[in-house]
Design a protein around this motif. Structure first.
Motif, mmCIF file in Angstrom:
data_model
loop_
_atom_site.group_PDB
_atom_site.id
_atom_site.type_symbol
_atom_site.label_atom_id
_atom_site.label_comp_id
_atom_site.label_asym_id
_atom_site.label_seq_id
_atom_site.Cartn_x
_atom_site.Cartn_y
_atom_site.Cartn_z
ATOM 1 N N LEU A 1 25.451 20.909 31.771
ATOM 2 C CA LEU A 1 26.660 20.682 31.461
ATOM 3 C C LEU A 1 27.351 20.575 32.988
ATOM 4 C CD1 LEU A 1 28.309 22.061 28.781
ATOM 5 C CD2 LEU A 1 27.373 19.187 28.692
ATOM 6 N N THR A 2 26.176 21.759 33.719
ATOM 7 C CA THR A 2 27.228 22.061 34.954
ATOM 8 C C THR A 2 25.563 22.378 35.681
ATOM 9 O OG1 THR A 2 26.706 24.192 34.332
ATOM 10 C CG2 THR A 2 29.133 22.590 34.151
ATOM 11 N N PRO A 3 24.783 21.203 36.022
ATOM 12 C CA PRO A 3 23.504 21.856 36.493
ATOM 13 C C PRO A 3 23.793 22.447 37.955
ATOM 14 C CG PRO A 3 24.210 18.942 37.272
ATOM 15 C CD PRO A 3 25.144 19.588 36.351
ATOM 16 N N VAL A 4 24.875 22.515 39.430
ATOM 17 C CA VAL A 4 24.765 22.581 40.272
ATOM 18 C C VAL A 4 25.029 23.872 40.103
ATOM 19 C CG1 VAL A 4 26.382 23.551 42.808
ATOM 20 C CG2 VAL A 4 25.497 21.203 41.306
ATOM 21 N N PHE B 1 18.985 12.026 38.758
ATOM 22 C CA PHE B 1 18.809 12.382 39.631
ATOM 23 C C PHE B 1 17.233 11.606 40.816
ATOM 24 C CE2 PHE B 1 19.500 16.084 37.601
ATOM 25 C CZ PHE B 1 20.503 16.820 37.742
ATOM 26 N N ASN B 2 17.758 11.057 42.250
ATOM 27 C CA ASN B 2 17.445 10.877 42.518
ATOM 28 C C ASN B 2 16.845 12.156 43.821
ATOM 29 O OD1 ASN B 2 18.816 11.063 44.987
ATOM 30 N ND2 ASN B 2 19.576 8.596 44.291
ATOM 31 N N THR B 3 15.256 11.690 43.968
ATOM 32 C CA THR B 3 15.324 12.779 45.330
ATOM 33 C C THR B 3 16.059 13.367 46.521
ATOM 34 O OG1 THR B 3 13.600 11.033 46.506
ATOM 35 C CG2 THR B 3 12.391 11.998 44.956
ATOM 36 N N LEU C 1 18.491 15.296 44.982
ATOM 37 C CA LEU C 1 18.243 16.466 44.084
ATOM 38 C C LEU C 1 18.158 17.573 45.131
ATOM 39 C CD1 LEU C 1 17.117 18.240 41.888
ATOM 40 C CD2 LEU C 1 15.158 17.149 42.277
ATOM 41 N N TYR C 2 17.523 17.318 46.297
ATOM 42 C CA TYR C 2 17.073 17.661 47.403
ATOM 43 C C TYR C 2 19.391 18.632 47.871
ATOM 44 C CZ TYR C 2 15.525 19.941 51.969
ATOM 45 O OH TYR C 2 15.267 20.411 53.302
ATOM 46 N N LYS C 3 19.819 17.751 48.113
ATOM 47 C CA LYS C 3 21.235 17.413 48.516
ATOM 48 C C LYS C 3 21.208 19.760 47.494
ATOM 49 C CE LYS C 3 24.814 15.404 47.806
ATOM 50 N NZ LYS C 3 25.448 14.197 48.140
ATOM 51 N N ILE C 4 21.195 19.308 45.943
ATOM 52 C CA ILE C 4 22.175 20.087 45.672
ATOM 53 C C ILE C 4 20.863 21.706 45.260
ATOM 54 C CG2 ILE C 4 23.070 18.865 44.121
ATOM 55 C CD1 ILE C 4 21.686 18.681 41.556
ATOM 56 N N CYS D 1 9.039 10.050 37.078
ATOM 57 C CA CYS D 1 8.878 11.421 37.208
ATOM 58 C C CYS D 1 9.035 11.958 38.279
ATOM 59 C CB CYS D 1 8.315 11.765 35.898
ATOM 60 S SG CYS D 1 7.185 13.541 35.863
ATOM 61 N N ILE D 2 9.875 12.917 39.007
ATOM 62 C CA ILE D 2 9.692 13.810 39.847
ATOM 63 C C ILE D 2 9.721 15.228 39.715
ATOM 64 C CG2 ILE D 2 10.521 12.006 41.893
ATOM 65 C CD1 ILE D 2 13.090 12.629 41.456
ATOM 66 N N LYS D 3 9.272 15.919 40.533
ATOM 67 C CA LYS D 3 8.708 17.581 40.392
ATOM 68 C C LYS D 3 9.025 18.368 41.575
ATOM 69 C CE LYS D 3 5.529 17.871 37.477
ATOM 70 N NZ LYS D 3 5.886 18.243 36.553
ATOM 71 N N PHE D 4 9.882 19.801 41.288
ATOM 72 C CA PHE D 4 10.197 19.784 42.678
ATOM 73 C C PHE D 4 9.881 21.524 41.797
ATOM 74 C CE2 PHE D 4 13.453 20.255 39.126
ATOM 75 C CZ PHE D 4 13.552 21.220 39.385
ATOM 76 N N THR D 5 10.017 22.277 43.547
ATOM 77 C CA THR D 5 9.317 23.763 43.562
ATOM 78 C C THR D 5 10.638 24.007 44.724
ATOM 79 O OG1 THR D 5 7.829 23.630 45.207
ATOM 80 C CG2 THR D 5 7.322 23.420 43.204
ATOM 81 N N ALA D 6 10.667 24.487 44.375
ATOM 82 C CA ALA D 6 11.992 25.539 45.882
ATOM 83 C C ALA D 6 11.538 27.499 45.680
ATOM 84 C CB ALA D 6 13.585 25.371 45.629
#
Length: 327
Positions: free
Chosen positions: A183-186, A233-235, A238-241, A312-317
Motif C-alpha cells: 500500500l505504501t512502497p516508499v 514500476f519501470n527501472t 524504481l531507481y528514484k524511490i 522481470c527486473i531485479k534490484f540490489t541496493a
C-alpha cells in the motif's frame, strides 16, 4: 480448495484519482478494464500513471482489509514446491541454483536475514542452503508463518509497516515480488533502510512495467495480477524511490523469467471463461498451458533481456557505511 475472494469493496473506489506518491490528481490511464483472470476476484481495474511523478498505481485502490481478501484463495505464492508439478519444480530448482550462486556475495553463515512477504519461505530455504542460520520472515498469512515456525525459522505474522523490530539490525533484507503488492512502497523502502545495518543490502524483484510483453498483452499481461499488484514500476522510477529512501550503489537488471509471458497467454485464453471464480481449467492460478509456455518463451525473453525490455527486473541496493556521504 479455498473459496476465492469477493470483490474489492465499493468503499475503496476513487471518483477522483490521487497519486499515493505525490498526491497530485492529474493522471493518464495506462491500462483499462483489467480483470483477475487467474483467481476470479470480481471487479474491473485500471492502472493510472501520475502526470507529475510518473508513478503507476491501481484504481480502484484497495485498503488493507480488501487486499487481504484478495489472497483468500488457493494462491500460487503460498504453494509449497512439491505441489507445483514435476516440470515446474525442475525449472524452479534450476532457477534457484543460479539465484543461490548470486546471493553468495551478500551473505555468509553469520548474516542476519529478513524476508519481507516470505510466503511459503522459498527464499529463506535458499538462505539455509547457503549456511545462513539467523533467518526471519514476515507475511500476513498466519498459515504460512505457522509452517515457517514449524521448520525452525522465525516467522512474524503481520504487515511490514506494523513490524515491531526495534534495535534489530539486518545484514540483508529481501523484497522479492513484494513492493508491487504494498500500500505504501516508499515507506516500506524507508523502513527497510532503517532496519539494515550500515553496509547492509536490500535485494528484490518487481514486474517490469515498461516491458514489451506488457505492451503486447495489455489488460491480459500476467504482471497486472489485479487487485494484488497495487503498483507497477519501470527501472527509472524504481531507481528514484530507492535513492529517495537513502540507498546507494543501486543496481537494476532485467532478468530471464518467462512467467509473465506464460501467464499472459493463459489470461488471454481464459478471458471468456463464464465463471473465473470456479474455473475448472485453473488450479492455484495456473492452467495446463502455463508450464509449456515457460519453455516456449525462453528465446524471445532472452532477446528482451538483452534489450532491457524484460517483464522481470531485479534490484540490489546498499545502505551506506556510517562514514559515507550520500544524499
Amino acid at each position: 480448495m479455498v473459496q476465492r475472494a469477493s470483490a474489492v469493496s465499493q468503499a475503496t473506489e476513487q471518483t477522483i484519482f490521487q497519486c499515493n506518491y505525490c498526491h497530485y490528481t492529474d493522471y493518464a490511464p495506462v491500462i483499462n478494464n483489467i480483470r483477475d483472470w487467474e483467481y476470479g476476484v470480481t471487479g474491473s481495474y485500471d492502472y493510472y500513471q501520475c502526470s507529475h511523478c510518473e508513478g503507476v498505481q491501481l484504481n480502484p485502490f484497495p485498503n488493507l482489509e480488501d487486499l487481504k481478501l484478495a489472497y483468500d484463495i488457493d494462491y500460487h505464492g503460498y504453494a509449497e514446491g512439491q505441489k507445483r508439478g514435476l516440470l515446474f519444480s525442475a525449472l524452479y530448482a534450476a532457477k534457484e541454483k543460479l539465484f543461490r550462486r548470486h546471493m553468495r556475495k551478500f551473505v555468509n553463515p553469520s548474516s542476519k536475514v529478513l524476508d519481507v512477504g516470505c510466503g511459503a519461505g522459498d527464499f529463506l530455504d535458499n538462505m539455509q542452503s547457503l549456511g545462513v542460520s539467523r533467518l526471519e520472515g514476515i507475511d500476513f498469512s498466519q498459515e504460512m508463518i505457522d509452517k515457517l515456525n514449524a521448520r525452525g525459522i522465525t516467522g512474524h505474522c503481520g504487515t511490514f509497516p506494523q513490524f515491531d523490530a526495534e534495535f534489530q539490525s539486518y545484514d540483508l533484507i529481501s523484497m522479492n515480488n513484494y513492493l508491487e503488492h504494498t500500500l505504501t512502497p516508499v515507506q516500506e523502502l524507508e523502513k527497510s533502510f532503517d532496519l539494515l545495518r550500515c553496509g547492509g543490502h536490500l535485494v528484490g524483484e518487481v514486474p517490469g512495467f515498461d516491458s514489451w510483453e506488457r505492451r503486447l498483452f495489455g489488460r491480459y499481461w500476467g504482471g497486472n495480477h489485479v487487485p494484488r499488484h497495487t503498483y507497477q514500476f519501470n527501472t527509472d522510477f524504481l531507481y528514484k524511490i530507492l535513492q529517495s529512501a537513502g540507498y546507494q550503489d543501486i543496481q537494476i537488471s532485467h532478468q530471464l523469467n518467462t512467467g509473465h509471458w506464460a501467464l499472459s497467454v493463459q489470461n488471454f485464453l481464459q478471458r471468456k471463461a463464464p465463471d473465473l471464480k470456479h474455473n475448472p481449467a485453473i488450479s492455484s492460478g495456473r492452467s495446463r498451458v502455463y508450464v509449456p509456455m515457460l519453455l516456449l518463451f525462453i528465446p524471445i525473453n532472452i532477446f528482451c533481456v538483452l534489450m532491457r525490455k524484460s517483464g522481470c527486473i531485479k534490484f540490489t541496493a546498499q545502505k551506506p557505511l556510517a562514514n559515507s556521504d550520500h544524499d
